[in-house]
Design a protein around this motif. Structure first.
Motif, PDB file in Angstrom:
ATOM      1  N   VAL A  36     -81.057  48.692 -33.637  1.00 50.80           N
ATOM      2  CA  VAL A  36     -82.380  48.965 -34.183  1.00 50.80           C
ATOM      3  C   VAL A  36     -83.419  48.215 -33.370  1.00 50.80           C
ATOM      4  O   VAL A  36     -83.207  47.057 -32.996  1.00 50.80           O
ATOM      5  CB  VAL A  36     -82.464  48.531 -35.663  1.00 50.80           C
ATOM      6  N   GLY A  37     -84.527  48.874 -33.097  1.00 48.17           N
ATOM      7  CA  GLY A  37     -85.599  48.211 -32.354  1.00 48.17           C
ATOM      8  C   GLY A  37     -86.953  48.798 -32.698  1.00 48.17           C
ATOM      9  O   GLY A  37     -87.073  49.650 -33.579  1.00 48.17           O
ATOM     10  N   GLU A  38     -87.988  48.329 -31.991  1.00 46.28           N
ATOM     11  CA  GLU A  38     -89.350  48.780 -32.262  1.00 46.28           C
ATOM     12  C   GLU A  38     -90.102  48.931 -30.952  1.00 46.28           C
ATOM     13  O   GLU A  38     -89.897  48.170 -29.998  1.00 46.28           O
ATOM     14  CB  GLU A  38     -90.054  47.775 -33.168  1.00 46.28           C
ATOM     15  N   LYS A  39     -90.988  49.927 -30.912  1.00 45.65           N
ATOM     16  CA  LYS A  39     -91.806  50.170 -29.729  1.00 45.65           C
ATOM     17  C   LYS A  39     -93.253  50.354 -30.154  1.00 45.65           C
ATOM     18  O   LYS A  39     -93.554  51.178 -31.023  1.00 45.65           O
ATOM     19  CB  LYS A  39     -91.321  51.434 -28.994  1.00 45.65           C
ATOM     20  N   ALA A  40     -94.159  49.580 -29.566  1.00 48.21           N
ATOM     21  CA  ALA A  40     -95.584  49.709 -29.862  1.00 48.21           C
ATOM     22  C   ALA A  40     -96.224  50.645 -28.853  1.00 48.21           C
ATOM     23  O   ALA A  40     -95.957  50.584 -27.649  1.00 48.21           O
ATOM     24  CB  ALA A  40     -96.261  48.343 -29.811  1.00 48.21           C
ATOM     25  N   SER A  41     -97.091  51.553 -29.364  1.00 50.80           N
ATOM     26  CA  SER A  41     -97.774  52.505 -28.494  1.00 50.80           C
ATOM     27  C   SER A  41     -99.161  52.764 -29.062  1.00 50.80           C
ATOM     28  O   SER A  41     -99.296  53.294 -30.177  1.00 50.80           O
ATOM     29  CB  SER A  41     -96.982  53.810 -28.404  1.00 50.80           C
ATOM     30  N   ALA A  42    -100.193  52.371 -28.333  1.00 51.02           N
ATOM     31  CA  ALA A  42    -101.578  52.513 -28.791  1.00 51.02           C
ATOM     32  C   ALA A  42    -101.729  51.851 -30.161  1.00 51.02           C
ATOM     33  O   ALA A  42    -101.491  50.666 -30.296  1.00 51.02           O
ATOM     34  CB  ALA A  42    -101.981  53.987 -28.806  1.00 51.02           C
TER      35      ALA A  42
END
Length: 249
Positions: A36-42
């Motif tokens: 499980v992970g997270e990605k920030a975009s704008a």
């Protein structure tokens, strides 16, 4: 929102609790480990799951107690000079915490194998009356619960069931202990078994009960309701294990 080669039947939406469950365990099948992970975009942040279908790949969640490490370091430090009583006291703490960690790991292994259908049931004909009576007697022989009120009832002396005796013992035992540790000393617990079209085992108590909004969560691993008292110091997997054993049968 997006998926690639997603296995059939996998959920499309997840609550935070669902994500924690997915991260800690292999919820797809016995060969898949999920990261499980997270990605920030704008102005948005996206959570993602990546499942690796590889039986040789594993990920473990490790539990440890800082007090165990502290006490063992103190005993090893040459600058400390302990009396025999102090050594025994610290050794008892280390032993207690080590046993607890061992039980957590064993429970975690059992529930993971049950949910991934990696554990074969060793079925044989079991008289549920004898099994339940033995469980009740065993619990009442525990000095902590010797004065508790547990009644046992049955419709007939011999009620055979094809079951894994060890796992069934574990499931019923967990349910009865759950009624004990979540209630006051005056709680009355009734364990009964009857045979009609099917065999029905009932474990009932007149204690605090469970809040309606918590009922759909009580079999989640590590979930503990608001009625949990100080006496409940287990792995947090007892109800989940009971559920998975019954479901496996």
């Amino acid at each position: 929102m997006w998926g690639y080669r997603v296995p059939a039947g996998v959920m499309k939406h997840y609550t935070p609790a669902d994500m924690i469950q997915m991260y800690k365990y292999q919820e797809v099948n016995g060969d898949t480990t999920v990261f499980v992970g997270e990605k920030a975009s704008a102005d948005r942040r996206y959570s993602y799951f990546i499942g690796m279908e590889n039986p040789n790949l594993s990920r473990y969640v490790i539990f440890y107690d800082n007090q165990v490490i502290l006490h063992s370091e103190m005993l090893r430090d040459p600058d400390y000079h302990f009396t025999l009583d102090e050594i025994r006291e610290y050794a008892a703490i280390i032993e207690k915490k080590s046993v607890y960690i061992k039980e957590v790991i064993e429970d975690l292994n059992l529930t993971t194998r049950l949910r991934n259908k990696e554990l074969s049931l060793q079925r044989k004909t079991v008289n549920m009356v004898t099994l339940l009576r033995s469980i009740v007697i065993d619990i009442l022989n525990d000095p902590k619960y010797a004065n508790r009120h547990i009644e046992f009832a049955f419709s007939e002396e011999y009620i055979p069931v094809e079951a894994d005796e060890i796992l069934m013992w574990r499931a019923i035992n967990n349910l009865i202990y759950n009624a004990l540790v979540h209630n006051d000393d005056g709680v009355k617990i009734t364990v009964s078994v009857e045979k009609k079209e099917r065999v029905r085992i009932t474990i009932a108590d007149d204690g605090k009960g469970i809040k309606k909004e918590e009922l759909n969560r009580i079999f989640d691993r590590y979930y503990r309701g608001t009625n949990t008292g100080d006496a409940h110091k287990g792995s947090g997997l007892g109800m989940a294990i009971a559920h998975d054993i019954i479901k496996a049968h």
